[in-house]
Write a protein that holds these residues in place. Structure first.
Motif, short mmCIF file in Angstrom:
data_model
loop_
_atom_site.label_atom_id
_atom_site.label_comp_id
_atom_site.label_asym_id
_atom_site.label_seq_id
_atom_site.Cartn_x
_atom_site.Cartn_y
_atom_site.Cartn_z
N GLY A 62 0.84 -1.19 0.00
CA GLY A 62 0.00 0.00 0.00
C GLY A 62 0.87 1.24 0.00
N ASP A 144 -4.51 0.91 1.16
CA ASP A 144 -4.15 -0.45 0.81
C ASP A 144 -4.10 -0.59 -0.71
N ARG A 145 -3.21 -1.45 -1.15
CA ARG A 145 -3.05 -1.64 -2.60
C ARG A 145 -4.34 -2.14 -3.24
#
Length: 161
Positions: A62, A144-145
């Motif tokens: 992230g 977050d990714r």
């Protein structure tokens, strides 16, 4: 016709009186030095948002998005040949990126006071003087990714014939 001339003269007299009254009123206003003394000649400069990748086990999990505001004396700022902005951005990146053992995925657990102090001390050490008076953290968020939009699925424009 005479009423119109009298009305015009009356309008001119009222306008001139209002301008005179405003000039007299502003002459009695406190000088700007009093305002400068109240704020101490300090400028607050807001930097652009900075995204710092969070790497765990060799993969980006992230990003920490942060926005920094710093305080600097007006007189000191005028004497500098280089603005401290890139140094502050660099120190912010280094400090957040280097905080790998800390769980930045939970920003409420991150010690923002220690972050601000570390940035200020490191920037002042690099600039060889007490240049930055204070560092304020305006924004500190973890993204977050999985929350990021996948750019590979965006529609590509059709080729023109």
């Amino acid at each position: 016709m005479m009423k119109l001339v009298i009305l015009g003269v009356w309008g001119a007299v009222v306008t001139a009186g209002a301008a005179y009254g405003a000039a007299v009123w502003l002459a009695g206003a406190p000088p700007e030095k009093a305002l400068t003394a109240a704020f101490g000649g300090i400028d607050y400069v807001k930097l652009e948002p900075l995204s710092v990748p969070v790497v765990r086990n060799g993969a980006v999990t992230g990003y920490v998005v942060t926005r920094i505001v710093y305080a600097i004396d007006t007189s000191t700022q005028k004497k500098l040949s280089v603005a401290p902005d890139p140094f502050i951005a660099d120190e912010t990146f280094r400090t957040v990126y280097g905080a790998a053992p800390v769980n930045v995925q939970k920003p409420e657990e991150y010690d923002l006071e220690a972050l601000a102090t570390a940035i200020r001390k490191n920037v002042n050490a690099r600039l060889k003087g007490d240049v930055v008076r204070d560092v304020l953290i305006q924004q500190f968020d973890f993204v977050d990714r999985s929350q990021l939009r996948d750019r590979s699925t965006l529609r590509k424009p059709a080729p023109t014939p």
